[in-house]
Design an enzyme around this catalytic site. Structure first.
Site, PDB file in Angstrom:
ATOM      1  N   TYR A  32       0.760  -1.181  -0.249  1.00 20.13           N
ATOM      2  CA  TYR A  32       0.182  -0.078   0.022  1.00 20.13           C
ATOM      3  C   TYR A  32       0.821   1.355   0.222  1.00 20.13           C
ATOM      4  O   TYR A  32       1.959   0.936   0.683  1.00 20.13           O
ATOM      5  CB  TYR A  32      -0.314  -0.238   1.075  1.00 20.13           C
ATOM      6  CG  TYR A  32      -1.537  -1.414   1.715  1.00 20.13           C
ATOM      7  CD1 TYR A  32      -3.462  -0.615   0.621  1.00 20.13           C
ATOM      8  CD2 TYR A  32      -0.845  -1.991   1.893  1.00 20.13           C
ATOM      9  CE1 TYR A  32      -4.383  -2.458   1.690  1.00 20.13           C
ATOM     10  CE2 TYR A  32      -2.179  -3.292   1.333  1.00 20.13           C
ATOM     11  CZ  TYR A  32      -3.330  -3.354   2.044  1.00 20.13           C
ATOM     12  OH  TYR A  32      -5.101  -4.361   1.729  1.00 20.13           O
TER      13      TYR A  32
ATOM     14  N   LYS B 294      -4.383  -3.550  -9.589  1.00 17.97           N
ATOM     15  CA  LYS B 294      -2.971  -3.732  -8.690  1.00 17.97           C
ATOM     16  C   LYS B 294      -2.153  -3.907 -10.488  1.00 17.97           C
ATOM     17  O   LYS B 294      -1.921  -4.272 -10.983  1.00 17.97           O
ATOM     18  CB  LYS B 294      -3.335  -4.379  -8.016  1.00 17.97           C
ATOM     19  CG  LYS B 294      -4.343  -3.775  -6.845  1.00 17.97           C
ATOM     20  CD  LYS B 294      -4.481  -5.719  -5.653  1.00 17.97           C
ATOM     21  CE  LYS B 294      -5.365  -5.062  -4.469  1.00 17.97           C
ATOM     22  NZ  LYS B 294      -6.359  -3.697  -4.972  1.00 17.97           N
TER      23      LYS B 294
ATOM     24  N   HIS C 239      -5.926   2.055  -1.613  1.00 17.87           N
ATOM     25  CA  HIS C 239      -6.247   0.642  -1.864  1.00 17.87           C
ATOM     26  C   HIS C 239      -4.702   0.400  -2.332  1.00 17.87           C
ATOM     27  O   HIS C 239      -3.921   1.412  -2.296  1.00 17.87           O
ATOM     28  CB  HIS C 239      -6.746   0.659  -3.209  1.00 17.87           C
ATOM     29  CG  HIS C 239      -8.786   0.891  -3.003  1.00 17.87           C
ATOM     30  ND1 HIS C 239      -9.304  -1.082  -2.253  1.00 17.87           N
ATOM     31  CD2 HIS C 239      -9.290   1.459  -3.129  1.00 17.87           C
ATOM     32  CE1 HIS C 239     -10.187  -0.082  -2.341  1.00 17.87           C
ATOM     33  NE2 HIS C 239      -9.965   1.284  -2.996  1.00 17.87           N
TER      34      HIS C 239
END
Length: 308
Positions: free
Chosen positions: A239, A278, A247
């Site tokens: 993070y 991601k 997120h």
């Protein structure tokens, strides 16, 4: 709720092969100053199946515990030995004083609960009276009170009215609680009454860590918050800030520098990372050449699935 700065080094309890923190001050400090999140595992005895909002203790990964010890922020203590030796060395007068403090806290908690119940009861009675007043005819006028008739507002037959007796009972409940009715207080930590600083024989060596520790320490040094990545099929989630506000940006997987990687694993990781917005990160420690030295440096590679 206010917290205080813990005394360094912070004792990390080693129990049955796991590492725990029981102090809310230590948990808050390590999260704020050292980006250590851990995993809350505490639950309520009456509701053991609830798994959304958990509390103390905080379980640390071996990587987190070792990093804190290497920084000099914490130390690993054998909690079983601390409890056994500490309780035997505790003086009887100190034990009684500690029990009196717990009883005082229980009485205060009971007064606060009684006060809260009385406030809720008053609020409910007020709503009922307002509903009754709203139903009454607006045109009706109050009847005149005869001159010889005593006013029956505050007293009825020489006794206090219900509203006055209610206020008296509330004040009594707030100020007087019998000791046998005090709430049972279970402290989250045994310090006090046990000494805050463990003895040398209660300390343990550095925790053993997996081969991914160099990558973990590298990302932590770069300012990332790291948490276990089991739910996304990786080792860590990285993070950019506190997980309560951000997120995760990367699914992190460690690899040895000379390790052969399966191309399908790279493709699957890249697609998974892109699918959940991601990046898929692979990293590991690189051994420098012998003439330079044996110091390790970490290199990372971020993979994203193009065209999605």
């Amino acid at each position: 709720m206010t917290t205080t700065e813990p005394i360094l080094p912070i004792p990390i309890s080693y129990i049955a092969g796991n590492y725990y923190l029981f102090s809310i001050d230590a948990v808050t400090y390590l999260r704020r100053e050292h980006h250590i999140c851990g995993v809350l595992i505490g639950t309520l005895p009456q509701i053991p199946q609830q798994n959304v909002f958990l509390g103390l203790p905080l379980e640390l990964m071996p990587e987190e515990a070792r990093l804190l010890v290497e920084k000099g922020v914490a130390c690993i203590v054998d909690e079983v030995k601390v409890q056994n030796q500490g309780m035997k060395a505790l003086m009887e007068e100190d034990r009684k004083k500690y029990l009196r403090e717990l009883e005082s806290q229980g009485l205060q908690a009971m007064r606060m609960q009684n006060n809260r119940k009385e406030q809720q009861r008053e609020k409910a009675l007020k709503k009922i009276e307002e509903k009754k007043a709203a139903k009454a005819p607006e045109e009706s006028e109050p009847a005149a009170v005869p001159k010889n008739e005593p006013i029956r507002g505050l007293f009825t037959d020489g006794q206090p009215s219900s509203s006055q007796s209610h206020g008296t009972s509330r004040r009594t409940s707030m100020t007087s609680v019998a000791p046998e009715n005090a709430m049972g207080i279970t402290p989250a930590t045994a310090r006090p009454p046990l000494p805050a600083e463990p003895s040398a024989e209660q300390l343990l060596p550095l925790p053993p860590v997996p081969s991914s520790y160099p990558l973990f320490a590298h990302l932590q040094k770069e300012g990332y918050y790291l948490s276990p990545g089991l739910r996304f099929g990786c080792q860590y989630l990285a993070y950019p800030g506190d997980p309560l506000r951000f997120h995760s940006h990367f699914l992190v997987v460690s690899a040895e520098w000379d390790e052969e990687l399966n191309l399908m694993d790279i493709i699957a990781g890249g697609r998974l990372g892109t699918g959940v917005k991601k990046g898929f990160m692979i990293g590991g420690a690189e051994k420098q050449k012998e003439d330079i030295g044996d110091e390790e440096s970490v290199r990372t590679f971020s993979i994203e699935w193009a065209g999605m």
